[in-house]
Design a protein around this motif. Structure first.
Motif, PDB file in Angstrom:
ATOM      1  N   PRO B  87      97.476  92.326   4.252  1.00  0.00           N
ATOM      2  CA  PRO B  87      98.791  91.723   3.990  1.00  0.00           C
ATOM      3  C   PRO B  87      98.759  90.232   4.336  1.00  0.00           C
ATOM      4  N   ILE B  88      99.100  89.423   3.391  1.00  0.00           N
ATOM      5  CA  ILE B  88      99.107  87.967   3.650  1.00  0.00           C
ATOM      6  C   ILE B  88     100.382  87.656   4.436  1.00  0.00           C
ATOM      7  N   ILE B  94     101.168  77.296   4.958  1.00  0.00           N
ATOM      8  CA  ILE B  94      99.912  77.335   4.182  1.00  0.00           C
ATOM      9  C   ILE B  94     100.056  78.211   2.944  1.00  0.00           C
ATOM     10  N   THR B  95     100.885  79.261   3.063  1.00  0.00           N
ATOM     11  CA  THR B  95     100.975  80.234   1.960  1.00  0.00           C
ATOM     12  C   THR B  95     101.796  79.717   0.777  1.00  0.00           C
ATOM     13  N   TYR B 102      96.035  75.350  -5.531  1.00  0.00           N
ATOM     14  CA  TYR B 102      95.144  76.446  -5.142  1.00  0.00           C
ATOM     15  C   TYR B 102      95.314  76.806  -3.669  1.00  0.00           C
ATOM     16  N   ILE B 103      94.897  78.037  -3.341  1.00  0.00           N
ATOM     17  CA  ILE B 103      94.739  78.423  -1.933  1.00  0.00           C
ATOM     18  C   ILE B 103      93.411  79.181  -1.831  1.00  0.00           C
ATOM     19  N   ILE B 115      95.141  83.112   9.050  1.00  0.00           N
ATOM     20  CA  ILE B 115      95.688  83.899   7.940  1.00  0.00           C
ATOM     21  C   ILE B 115      94.868  83.793   6.660  1.00  0.00           C
ATOM     22  N   GLN B 116      93.989  82.780   6.581  1.00  0.00           N
ATOM     23  CA  GLN B 116      93.148  82.664   5.386  1.00  0.00           C
ATOM     24  C   GLN B 116      91.846  83.456   5.513  1.00  0.00           C
ATOM     25  N   HIS B 117      91.683  84.131   6.644  1.00  0.00           N
ATOM     26  CA  HIS B 117      90.454  84.928   6.848  1.00  0.00           C
ATOM     27  C   HIS B 117      90.798  86.403   6.651  1.00  0.00           C
ATOM     28  N   LEU B 118      90.115  87.041   5.697  1.00  0.00           N
ATOM     29  CA  LEU B 118      90.457  88.411   5.295  1.00  0.00           C
ATOM     30  C   LEU B 118      89.737  89.451   6.165  1.00  0.00           C
TER      31      LEU B 118
END
Lengths: 387, 299
Positions: B87-88, B94-95, B102-103, B115-118
């Motif tokens: 879940p982002i 940042i979102t 782009y993100i 939050i950008q690391h999955l």
């Protein structure tokens, strides 16, 4: 004593700092030149009455745009977030020109054109000026998109020039807009010598048949058919042609008087104020004064001359195929450029010089409004090919 | 009592409609449907480094819209059976993806790094999908084959349908790195002096106005047809057609109109030199009252 000294240095330091914010400190020779041109525009519009509705906002806008300031205060027209930048948005995104066209449509009577449709062809011929300037601009090293934006000056239609430049070459906006409006204002100066040069004394006194009366139904059908035919051929001209014919339908339908009154009155006035002021303010010396701008001015003058020339010569050519009694006075050829109604007025005045009872105004209005349609179509073609 | 219940139901109904409208407006304003998985790099040996100085696979999402879109609240997954795998987080600046921007997400399986690391990597499966906030609506998905180290796989042009291995990896940048040839440039190559352009454009301008000329020249007769008479029922005698003179010039009409106007409104034409005194009724108004026009002297 120390305290007094501190206060003294504090005050002088801040006054000195304040001085660096003032226009006196930041002023350059370029700013002074542009302010002088702005004042000249205002003078022309008040004393000579050359297009005062356009030249006063533009001239004053040039004063506004050339008050030198320290960048970073978010006040300049090119600084995003400034009030002037917000107003300039309508120019950069081509919002104002279609609104102006709506007003023009609501105030234009196409009867002269409907009663004598062959006059439309003169409006087409005068568009040669656009492509003459386009070729010359290419030869001077402008890119095709820039050449298209410069060429449209020859259409003698300020809103169309702004609309096309906003799409093709936004960097040239100030120079193209100022050039287009300046030459439109100078129509009474530029066109008469060319008209006299290309016509004989016999041609200048040709009397044209009075236009027939046009029924209400014809006037209502004109904007509808006109829109469908022109935009089916050139859909890219839709923003301009759509608004022009819509405004005309508001006028001719007879049941939307309030809307037509607003379009041709308060709305076009508001948009003209915003457009004129911001176009004028966009001539900041720092971005405007360049050799490129001078070239654009020269090309603009050239395109105006070619457009007038093409219009007059086309009428002379056309007359070869018309019977005696149906001939067209070549003095209305100049009005194919769409500077409404100035170029038609020029035809009328020059006509009266040679025959005091030959009123050409109504006849000249035909090619004049056809020129508006023609230049919008030409703009659509350039946009379609070059964007 | 009944009326009150009815009013309450109406109010509740209106409220629900309002909420639905607002919710609908919100979802369309966000236009999450405009988000696209734009580029991925599955094996990162010597390519883009994340904010921790580490190399990992990455995913680029592109906002194709011309408005800002918040990707917060959506899900990224590499597992078909688990659409809500990552879940982002919401509420983070940042979102919010700017228009046509782009993100990047790092598929390193280390979600504690930001939050950008999955919480998954791209080498685990060959599937990647972006799901809406309800965890059911798929926004975009991708199945990829065998990958080459340090060569990214993406859309040839940002947001377009065609995929392929890209010449250059372009994290958070335009996928197309070739020279963009505008239609104007193509024109310049074939027509350096603008002669063809002038010919084509003038033909079209003349064509359009000749068409208008032909139409308006020939439809003049059409307007004068009286369709009522034309389609009137049989048996009924058609109204006698009045002879009308066509092509009366505007000047003639203007002269007739002027004379009628003068006849109707120019009363001075028939002055008989008799003076009359007409009483003019004036309605009372405090503005015209005599009292206010006089100076009040102190007694």
């Amino acid at each position: 004593m120390d305290k007094t000294g501190n206060i003294y240095s504090f005050i002088t330091e801040h006054l000195r700092e304040f001085y660096t914010y003032t226009a006196f400190y930041n002023m350059t020779l370029g700013h002074i030149v542009m302010i002088a041109i702005g004042l000249f525009f205002i003078y022309l519009s008040i004393s000579k009455e050359y297009e005062p509705l356009l030249l006063i906002p533009i001239g004053f806008g040039m004063l506004v745009g050339n008050i030198a300031f320290t960048s970073g205060l978010t006040i300049g027209i090119y600084e995003s977030g400034s009030v002037l930048n917000y107003l300039y948005f309508g120019v950069m995104q081509g919002v104002y020109p279609p609104l102006i066209f709506l007003g023009i449509g609501a105030m234009t009577d196409f009867s002269a054109l409907i009663s004598n449709p062959k006059l439309m062809l003169i409006g087409a011929a005068a568009q040669f000026g656009i492509f003459g300037a386009y070729t010359a601009a290419l030869l001077l090293g402008f890119s095709p998109a820039e050449a298209g934006a410069i060429g449209i000056i020859g259409g003698a239609d300020g809103p169309t020039a702004i609309f096309l430049t906003s799409k093709l070459a936004p960097d040239l906006m100030g120079a193209v807009a100022i050039s287009a409006y300046s030459y439109m204002a100078l129509v009474p100066v530029i066109q008469p010598p060319i008209m006299r040069l290309l016509t004989t004394s016999r041609e200048r006194v040709i009397r044209m048949k009075p236009p027939r009366s046009v029924s209400k139904l014809e006037k209502i059908m004109f904007p509808i058919i006109g829109l469908l035919l022109t935009t089916f051929i050139v859909p890219s001209g839709l923003p301009l042609l759509g608004m022009l014919f819509f405004g005309n339908l508001l006028k001719e339908s007879g049941v939307t008087k309030r809307l037509a009154d607003t379009a041709k009155g308060p709305m076009i006035d508001i948009v003209t104020i915003l457009l004129g002021l911001t176009v004028g303010a966009s001539t900041q010396a720092t971005t405007f004064l360049s050799s490129q701008s001078l070239k654009i001015f020269a090309l603009g003058a050239g395109s105006f001359i070619v457009a007038t020339l093409a219009g007059v010569l086309f009428v002379k050519f056309f007359n070869l195929f018309l019977k005696e009694g149906n001939k067209i006075n070549p003095l209305i050829g100049n009005s194919g450029v769409s500077a409404v109604p100035d170029s038609a007025r020029v035809s009328h005045i020059i006509g009266l010089e040679y025959d005091k009872t030959n009123y050409l105004l109504m006849h000249a209005m035909g090619p004049n409004v056809a020129g508006v349609i023609g230049s919008a179509v030409a703009a659509g073609i350039l946009l379609g090919f070059l964007s | 009592m009944m009326a009150e219940i009815k009013r309450t139901i109406n109010l509740a109904g209106a409220f629900i409609v309002l909420v639905l409208v607002l919710a609908g407006g919100r979802s369309s304003a966000q236009s999450i449907a405009d988000l696209r998985i734009n580029e991925i790099l599955v094996i990162n040996d010597s390519n883009y480094v994340d904010d921790y100085g580490k190399r990992s696979g990455w995913i680029e999402i592109f906002n194709t819209a011309y408005n800002t879109v918040d990707i917060g609240g959506l899900y990224l997954t590499n597992d078909m059976t688990n659409p809500t795998k990552y879940p982002i987080p919401t509420g983070d600046p940042i979102t919010k993806i700017a228009p046509r921007n782009y993100i990047l997400f790092f598929a390193d399986g280390l979600p504690t790094r930001g939050i950008q690391h999955l919480n998954f990597t791209l080498t685990e499966t060959n599937y990647l999908a972006l799901f809406a906030g309800n965890g059911k609506t798929m926004i975009d998905a991708l199945k990829y084959g065998e990958q080459t180290p340090d060569v990214s796989y993406g859309r040839i042009n940002d947001g377009h349908a065609e995929w392929g291995f890209l010449d250059k990896t372009t994290p958070a940048a335009n996928n197309f790195t070739g020279e963009i040839v505008t239609s104007g440039d193509k024109f310049l190559l074939l027509d350096p002096y603008g002669v063809a352009m002038a010919f084509i454009a003038m033909s079209v301008v003349f064509g359009a106005l000749i068409l208008l000329y032909i139409v308006f020249k020939n439809t003049k007769q059409l307007y004068s047809i009286n369709f009522k008479t034309l389609f009137s029922k049989k048996g009924k005698e058609p109204a006698p057609v009045k002879a009308t003179k066509e092509d009366i010039s505007g000047e003639v009409n203007a002269a007739i109109a002027l004379s009628l106007h003068l006849y109707v409104s120019e009363l001075h034409d028939h002055e008989d030199a008799v003076l009359t005194i007409k009483k003019v009724a004036r309605t009372y108004s405090p503005w015209s009252s005599k009292i206010y026009g006089l100076r009040n002297l102190s007694k």
